[in-house]
Write an enzyme that holds these catalytic residues in place. Structure first.
Site, PDB file in Angstrom:
ATOM      1  N   ASP A 160     -15.778  27.397  35.126  1.00 55.70           N
ATOM      2  CA  ASP A 160     -16.364  28.733  35.259  1.00 55.70           C
ATOM      3  C   ASP A 160     -15.857  29.552  34.069  1.00 55.70           C
ATOM      4  OD1 ASP A 160     -16.972  31.349  35.927  1.00 55.70           O
ATOM      5  OD2 ASP A 160     -16.552  31.066  38.073  1.00 55.70           O
ATOM      6  N   HIS A 161     -16.754  29.883  33.170  1.00 55.31           N
ATOM      7  CA  HIS A 161     -16.323  30.521  31.921  1.00 55.31           C
ATOM      8  C   HIS A 161     -15.852  31.959  32.145  1.00 55.31           C
ATOM      9  CE1 HIS A 161     -15.586  30.524  27.794  1.00 55.31           C
ATOM     10  NE2 HIS A 161     -16.751  30.179  27.299  1.00 55.31           N
ATOM     11  N   ARG A 162     -16.072  32.494  33.344  1.00 55.14           N
ATOM     12  CA  ARG A 162     -15.538  33.837  33.624  1.00 55.14           C
ATOM     13  C   ARG A 162     -14.024  33.774  33.795  1.00 55.14           C
ATOM     14  NH1 ARG A 162     -18.916  35.072  38.896  1.00 55.14           N
ATOM     15  NH2 ARG A 162     -18.114  32.980  39.238  1.00 55.14           N
ATOM     16  N   ILE A 191     -12.040  30.865  32.846  1.00 55.37           N
ATOM     17  CA  ILE A 191     -11.346  29.951  31.926  1.00 55.37           C
ATOM     18  C   ILE A 191     -11.992  30.030  30.549  1.00 55.37           C
ATOM     19  CG2 ILE A 191     -10.988  27.484  31.461  1.00 55.37           C
ATOM     20  CD1 ILE A 191     -10.950  27.182  34.564  1.00 55.37           C
TER      21      ILE A 191
END
Ligand code: CAO
Length: 552
Positions: A524-526, A528
């Site tokens: 989850d790029h939010r 990591i």
């Protein structure tokens, strides 16, 4: 056309019961089986469905009225019927009330003969308004759970109704003898609960008395499992995580509302009821969904973020091209589809690919496989991967989080539970190895093969699928070189493992044949960032390449 009077059918009791909800109004067009009113006795809530189709001309009851079998409910104008006056009540086809056990006033717990004593009480399936066997679709409590009176234990479902069976006692659940998929009838044993203050074994034969409020308070003061507070629900069929939240609060709603909530994927514990005794009515559910959709729109600036506004895929008539058959999806498949879609829409996914040199690991694994077998451990590559992931989560705690609040906080977890996907004939399940960082590879091998076997044989307990921090999806025994797994939200990362193969690897002087294991980490790029993801997979590859590091 004729006017028909619909009356209360046989509700299994001659006592008067209260009308707690009126689901239709004059002018409404109703179909056979449309819920007309909801009744509630001290044991159950019942939806009264219409026995006919037509238009409601008059509602003859109000909320709060007391009714019994034969009491008129409403007048309906029936199209196509001959123009005789309102029929005799007996002439109307008798609808079958849809019954749900009432959570509001469960059977009282036995009184404390000796206040400090602990008694083991049986919990049995109560009167479910039918003599037919009914399927258990959810087991909401696990052995070891501290339950309050009214906490949901199991959910039963027929083709007409779903019913929660609440705990009649407060105490610790010490044994569960049923599992999801079992069929039960009234009187079947569900399990045993250790009730603080219940009659001690010596006095068990004495008649039970109502629990005193203070007794209930003492028992329910024990800690109960808390619901995960992360924003997005689990995408894979990790149903138990949903169960945690579904059982963490008292839900007061009729079967029709429960069914609708299930269809919409709404956790009823989050909905505030506006009906009598805080009962959740259909409008509450509609308002809740509306509110969630508006919030999503407000936080993202676009309707499409939550799925709304995305043009649907047009349905085609496939039969024009050849023979087709439409069949309902299985429950597991359906649950998985909802969760995967939800995660896919909510989580900005990125996938990081890497490779681990597992030549030495495989050599080591094969050398100890027979010895492990003697100790009851089936030593596949999976337990090594679980161990490596547990160590990686320890080294990179930013992977052991969930998004909290409105996506503006992170919940850091101090435990390391690793889930892994199991392919079963009914669909995908994620089982969870608890405290994986504290277990040896042999222990992980025993536990993971036991969990996988039980998942395949439908013998999982609710707890087996709860509390995961990170998931492994291993397709290595099947094939493939890489794939992009969907994050099992509210976790923030998932490791996909593909089939290891021999490759020429340059060691600075020559190409050497090495067994390389493909790793695909979706995150989850939010939560990591990409650099951390690359560090994480590099660390994993290192652990798997040098088995000694893992043991240190
Ligand atoms: N590369 C090459 N071979 C592998 C391998 C890999 N990555 N992983 C396993 N194998 C081989 C092993 O050599 C092993 O055989 P030996 O021990 O005899 O050498 C064999 O495959 C074991 O396979 P297995 O499937 O029986 O056991 P497992 O512990 O590897 O996996 C489980 C267990 C439950 C993860 C697996 O059975 C399963 O269900 N996988 C599917 C998961 C899935 O569907 N994921 C998709 C989710 S969608 O994102």
């Amino acid at each position: 056309m004729s006017n028909e009077i619909i009356k209360v059918p046989d509700i299994g009791s001659s006592d008067e019961v209260e009308v707690i909800e009126i689901s239709v109004k004059a002018g409404d067009r109703i179909e056979e089986e449309t819920t007309l009113i909801v009744l509630e006795s001290d044991k159950a809530s019942m939806d009264i469905p219409s026995p006919m189709a037509g238009v409601v001309t008059k509602v003859l009851v109000s909320e709060g009225d007391k009714v019994k079998e034969g009491s008129p409910i409403l007048e309906v104008e029936v199209e196509g019927a001959d123009s005789a006056p309102a029929t005799e009540p007996e002439a109307a086809a008798e609808p079958e009330p849809v019954i749900a056990m009432a959570e509001s006033e469960p059977e009282p717990a036995p009184a404390a003969e000796a206040p400090a004593s602990v008694g083991r009480e049986e919990i049995r399936v109560p009167d479910i308004g039918s003599s037919e066997a009914v399927e258990i679709v959810e087991v909401a409590a696990s052995v070891g759970d501290e339950l309050a009176v009214e906490d949901a234990l199991i959910t039963l479902e027929t083709d007409k109704a779903s019913m929660d069976v609440p705990s009649p006692y407060a105490g610790k659940l010490v044994e569960l003898v049923v599992k999801e998929g079992d069929k039960v009838v009234e009187g079947d044993l569900i399990g045993y609960i250790e009730v603080v203050g219940a009659a001690a074994p010596a006095t068990e034969a004495q008649p039970a008395k109502a629990a005193s409020p203070s007794q209930a308070e003492i028992v329910s003061a024990a800690p109960t499992p808390s619901a995960p507070s992360a924003s997005a629900p689990a995408p894979l069929a990790n149903k138990a995580d949903t169960q945690v939240s579904a059982t963490s609060g008292k839900v007061h709603a009729g079967p029709a509302v429960r069914m609708l909530a299930r269809e919409l994927g709404v956790d009823l514990t989050q909905v505030v009821g506006s009906g009598p005794k805080n009962r959740i009515v259909k409008e509450d559910l509609q308002n809740f969904v509306k509110q969630v959709m508006q919030q999503t729109k407000a936080t993202s600036g676009t309707v499409a973020a939550g799925g709304a506004g995305i043009p649907p895929i047009p349905l085609q008539d496939f039969s024009q091209f050849g023979k087709v058959e439409e069949k309902p999806m299985g429950r597991l498949l359906k649950a998985g589809a909802v969760n995967l879609h939800r995660s896919w829409l909510n989580v900005p996914h990125v996938t990081q690919f890497d490779e681990a040199d597992i030549t030495d690991l495989e050599e080591f694994r094969k050398s100890v496989k027979a010895e492990a077998e003697k100790q009851g451990a089936r030593l596949t590559p999976l337990p090594f991967m679980i161990k490596a992931c547990a160590l990686a989560l320890k080294a990179f705690p930013q992977f052991n989080v969930s998004l909290g609040g409105a996506g503006d906080t992170l919940i850091w977890k101090e435990y390391i539970n690793i889930g892994f996907a199991v392919d079963t004939p009914d669909g995908l399940l994620v089982v969870v190895v608890k405290d994986a960082d504290k277990k040896s590879v042999y222990e992980l091998a025993r536990e993971s093969s036991d969990l996988a076997a039980r998942a395949q044989n439908k013998q999982l307990k609710g707890d087996d699928m709860k509390g995961g921090c990170f998931t492994i999806s291993s397709l290595g025994s099947i094939g493939g070189t890489a794939f992009t797994p969907i994050v099992n939200a509210p976790e923030v990362a998932i490791l996909g493992v593909s089939k290891a193969s021999m490759k020429p690897v340059w060691d600075g002087k020559a190409f050497l044949p090495r067994l390389m294991l493909p790793l695909s980490l979706s995150y989850d790029h939010r939560a990591i960032n990409g650099a951390d993801a690359a560090r994480f997979t590099a660390y994993l590859a290192q652990q798997l390449s040098d088995i000694r590091k893992m043991l240190l």
